[in-house]
Design an enzyme around this catalytic site. Structure first.
Site, PDB file in Angstrom:
ATOM      1  N   GLY A 151       0.943  -1.127   0.022  1.00 45.29           N
ATOM      2  CA  GLY A 151       0.156  -0.018  -0.165  1.00 45.29           C
ATOM      3  C   GLY A 151       0.936   1.076  -0.006  1.00 45.29           C
ATOM      4  O   GLY A 151       0.473   2.391   0.573  1.00 45.29           O
ATOM      5  N   GLY A 181      -0.479   4.579  -0.885  1.00 46.54           N
ATOM      6  CA  GLY A 181      -1.643   5.024  -0.109  1.00 46.54           C
ATOM      7  C   GLY A 181      -1.475   6.187   0.666  1.00 46.54           C
ATOM      8  O   GLY A 181      -0.341   6.644   0.871  1.00 46.54           O
ATOM      9  N   PHE A 182      -2.489   6.424   1.671  1.00 51.72           N
ATOM     10  CA  PHE A 182      -2.336   7.400   2.465  1.00 51.72           C
ATOM     11  C   PHE A 182      -1.253   7.503   3.720  1.00 51.72           C
ATOM     12  O   PHE A 182      -0.261   8.153   3.585  1.00 51.72           O
ATOM     13  CB  PHE A 182      -3.824   7.653   3.091  1.00 51.72           C
ATOM     14  CG  PHE A 182      -3.753   8.553   4.433  1.00 51.72           C
ATOM     15  CD1 PHE A 182      -2.825   9.933   4.577  1.00 51.72           C
ATOM     16  CD2 PHE A 182      -4.494   8.293   5.601  1.00 51.72           C
ATOM     17  CE1 PHE A 182      -2.933  10.762   5.582  1.00 51.72           C
ATOM     18  CE2 PHE A 182      -4.549   9.064   6.558  1.00 51.72           C
ATOM     19  CZ  PHE A 182      -3.747  10.361   6.457  1.00 51.72           C
ATOM     20  N   ILE A 183      -1.448   6.173   4.547  1.00 45.24           N
ATOM     21  CA  ILE A 183      -0.322   5.891   5.316  1.00 45.24           C
ATOM     22  C   ILE A 183       0.947   5.237   4.894  1.00 45.24           C
ATOM     23  O   ILE A 183       1.999   5.814   4.871  1.00 45.24           O
ATOM     24  CB  ILE A 183      -0.750   4.960   6.422  1.00 45.24           C
ATOM     25  CG1 ILE A 183      -1.979   5.643   7.206  1.00 45.24           C
ATOM     26  CG2 ILE A 183       0.298   4.527   7.329  1.00 45.24           C
ATOM     27  CD1 ILE A 183      -2.892   4.759   8.252  1.00 45.24           C
ATOM     28  N   SER A 229      -5.812  -1.047  14.134  1.00 49.77           N
ATOM     29  CA  SER A 229      -6.825   0.298  14.465  1.00 49.77           C
ATOM     30  C   SER A 229      -7.148   0.143  15.646  1.00 49.77           C
ATOM     31  O   SER A 229      -7.708  -0.817  16.195  1.00 49.77           O
ATOM     32  CB  SER A 229      -7.969   0.002  13.362  1.00 49.77           C
ATOM     33  OG  SER A 229      -8.771   1.413  13.780  1.00 49.77           O
ATOM     34  N   TYR A 234     -14.856  -3.965   8.092  1.00 52.64           N
ATOM     35  CA  TYR A 234     -13.203  -3.392   8.404  1.00 52.64           C
ATOM     36  C   TYR A 234     -12.788  -3.579   9.697  1.00 52.64           C
ATOM     37  O   TYR A 234     -11.581  -3.998   9.982  1.00 52.64           O
ATOM     38  CB  TYR A 234     -13.271  -1.961   8.150  1.00 52.64           C
ATOM     39  CG  TYR A 234     -12.038  -1.180   8.268  1.00 52.64           C
ATOM     40  CD1 TYR A 234     -10.940  -1.319   7.335  1.00 52.64           C
ATOM     41  CD2 TYR A 234     -11.737  -0.635   9.659  1.00 52.64           C
ATOM     42  CE1 TYR A 234      -9.690  -0.747   7.676  1.00 52.64           C
ATOM     43  CE2 TYR A 234     -10.602   0.176   9.868  1.00 52.64           C
ATOM     44  CZ  TYR A 234      -9.561  -0.006   8.864  1.00 52.64           C
ATOM     45  OH  TYR A 234      -8.373   0.832   9.156  1.00 52.64           O
TER      46      TYR A 234
END
Length: 329
Positions: A15, A18-20, A130, A159
Site C-alpha cells: 500500500g 496510499g495515505f499511510i 486500528s 473493516y
C-alpha cells in the site's frame, strides 16, 4: 531491528502509494533505508511527492495475489522489515454493504504478507491495525489489554472485524513461528494525502471538502462526542519507535488531546480560512459513542518525540489540500 540506524536496511511497504503507506516510504527514505514500495493502484501524483532516490523501488502488484507479492518481494535480495499498509476501506455505506468482501480481502492480504515474511525470514513485520478493534461501549481510555483476548464481539462492520482477525492471526503466527510482529493501533489518522474522494469516511477530509465546495459542515447530534486524532507523520514516527524499542507487540498510538466534533469543525474551518458560521447541526442523527480515548502509558514509554498539536496538524493538512487538491481541480 532494535537499532536506531535505518541506513542500509531494506523495507517492503505494501500500500506504498496510499495515505499511510506513502508516509512510511517517505520517512524511511529520509532515514537512509532502501524501500520497496508495492502498490495496487497507480497514483502518479503521490509518486511525484516522494523523494527521488536510487534507494526507492516502486512496483505495481496486487497483494491479494500471493504470487505477485512474492515476485515483487523477490526483486530485493534481502528484506529486513515489512510494513503492511494495504487495506480495503470505504465510507459507512460501503462498510456495511461490502462487509464480507472487506473481511475476506483484508485477511487474505494479512495472510499473504505473513507467509512471505515467514518464508523469507523477515526480522520484523508491522501490520497496521486500528483502535477500531476496541469495544464501542467503552468510554474510559482503553488499554492494549482491553482487546480481543479479553472481549471479542461481533460487528457488521467488515473493516473492524478484519482488524480484529488480523490481530488474532498475528498472535497465532507469533506463537507458532516465533515471528516478531507488531500491531500498532492508531486512533483517527489525518494529514496530507488522506482520502479526499467523495467516498471517504474520514471526518477531517469530509469537512475540508465541504468547506471548499461552499457547503455547510453537518455535525450529527449536538457535536459533544469526543474523539482523538493523530497526524499521519506522527503515526509513522511512533511505529518506527515501536519497532526500534521492540518492547511492545501492540501499542495504542494517539495523543491525549481529546476534542468534541463541534470544536473540531471550528478548528477545521479556521485552518481552511473559512467562516465558522458554515457549521450546522443535525440533532436527529446518531452520534455514536460519547467518548473514545486511548490509554497512552505504553506509547509514552517508547516514543521519543511529542506529537504535534491538532491545530498545527490541521493547518498543515489544509495547506496541502489547497495546493494538491483544490488547485488541481
Amino acid at each position: 531491528m532494535a537499532g536506531e540506524n535505518w541506513a542500509g536496511r531494506t523495507v517492503l511497504v505494501t500500500g506504498g502509494l496510499g495515505f499511510i503507506g506513502s508516509h512510511f516510504v517517505e520517512e524511511l527514505l529520509g532515514l537512509g533505508a532502501r524501500v520497496l514500495c508495492v502498490y495496487r493502484r497507480e497514483r502518479p501524483e503521490t509518486l511525484a511527492e516522494l523523494p527521488v532516490s536510487e534507494r526507492l523501488t516502486a512496483l505495481r502488484a496486487d497483494v491479494l495475489d500471493e504470487r505477485a507479492l512474492r515476485d515483487a518481494a523477490g526483486t530485493a535480495e534481502r528484506l529486513d522489515m515489512i510494513v503492511n499498509c494495504a487495506t480495503l476501506d470505504g465510507n459507512m455505506q460501503f462498510l456495511l454493504q461490502e462487509s464480507g468482501r472487506m473481511l475476506d480481502e483484508n485477511i487474505r492480504i494479512t495472510s499473504n504478507v505473513l507467509n512471505l515474511a515467514r518464508d523469507r525470514g523477515v526480522a520484523d513485520v508491522v501490520l497496521i491495525s486500528s483502535a477500531e478493534i476496541y469495544s464501542y461501549e467503552d468510554t474510559r481510555p482503553v488499554r492494549e489489554e482491553d482487546d480481543h483476548r479479553r472481549h471479542m464481539e461481533f460487528s457488521p462492520n467488515g473493516y473492524r472485524m478484519s482488524k480484529m482477525f488480523t490481530e488474532v492471526l498475528a498472535d497465532l503466527y507469533r506463537k507458532q513461528f516465533g515471528m516478531k510482529i507488531y500491531t500498532p493501533r492508531p486512533t483517527n489518522v489525518y494529514g496530507p494525502r488522506d482520502d479526499f474522494a467523495t467516498t471517504t469516511n474520514h471526518v477531517i477530509p469530509n469537512m475540508l471538502m465541504r468547506l471548499a465546495a461552499g457547503q455547510d459542515v453537518e455535525i450529527w447530534g449536538d457535536g459533544s462526542q469526543l474523539r482523538t486524532f493523530i497526524h499521519v507523520q506522527d503515526l509513522v514516527r511512533a511505529v518506527l519507535c515501536m519497532v526500534r524499542s521492540g518492547e511492545h507487540e501492540t501499542l495504542n498510538i494517539g495523543t491525549p488531546e481529546s476534542i468534541s466534533i463541534r470544536d473540531l469543525a471550528f478548528l477545521v474551518a479556521e485552518a481552511a480560512g473559512q467562516e465558522q458560521d458554515r457549521i450546522r447541526f443535525a440533532p436527529d442523527k446518531p452520534i455514536g459513542a460519547a467518548r473514545r480515548a486511548l490509554d497512552l502509558e505504553k506509547f509514552h514509554s517508547v516514543v521519543d518525540f511529542t506529537p504535534r498539536s491538532l491545530k498545527d496538524g490541521l493547518r498543515d493538512t489544509a495547506q496541502w489540500y489547497r495546493k494538491h487538491v483544490q488547485e488541481a481541480q
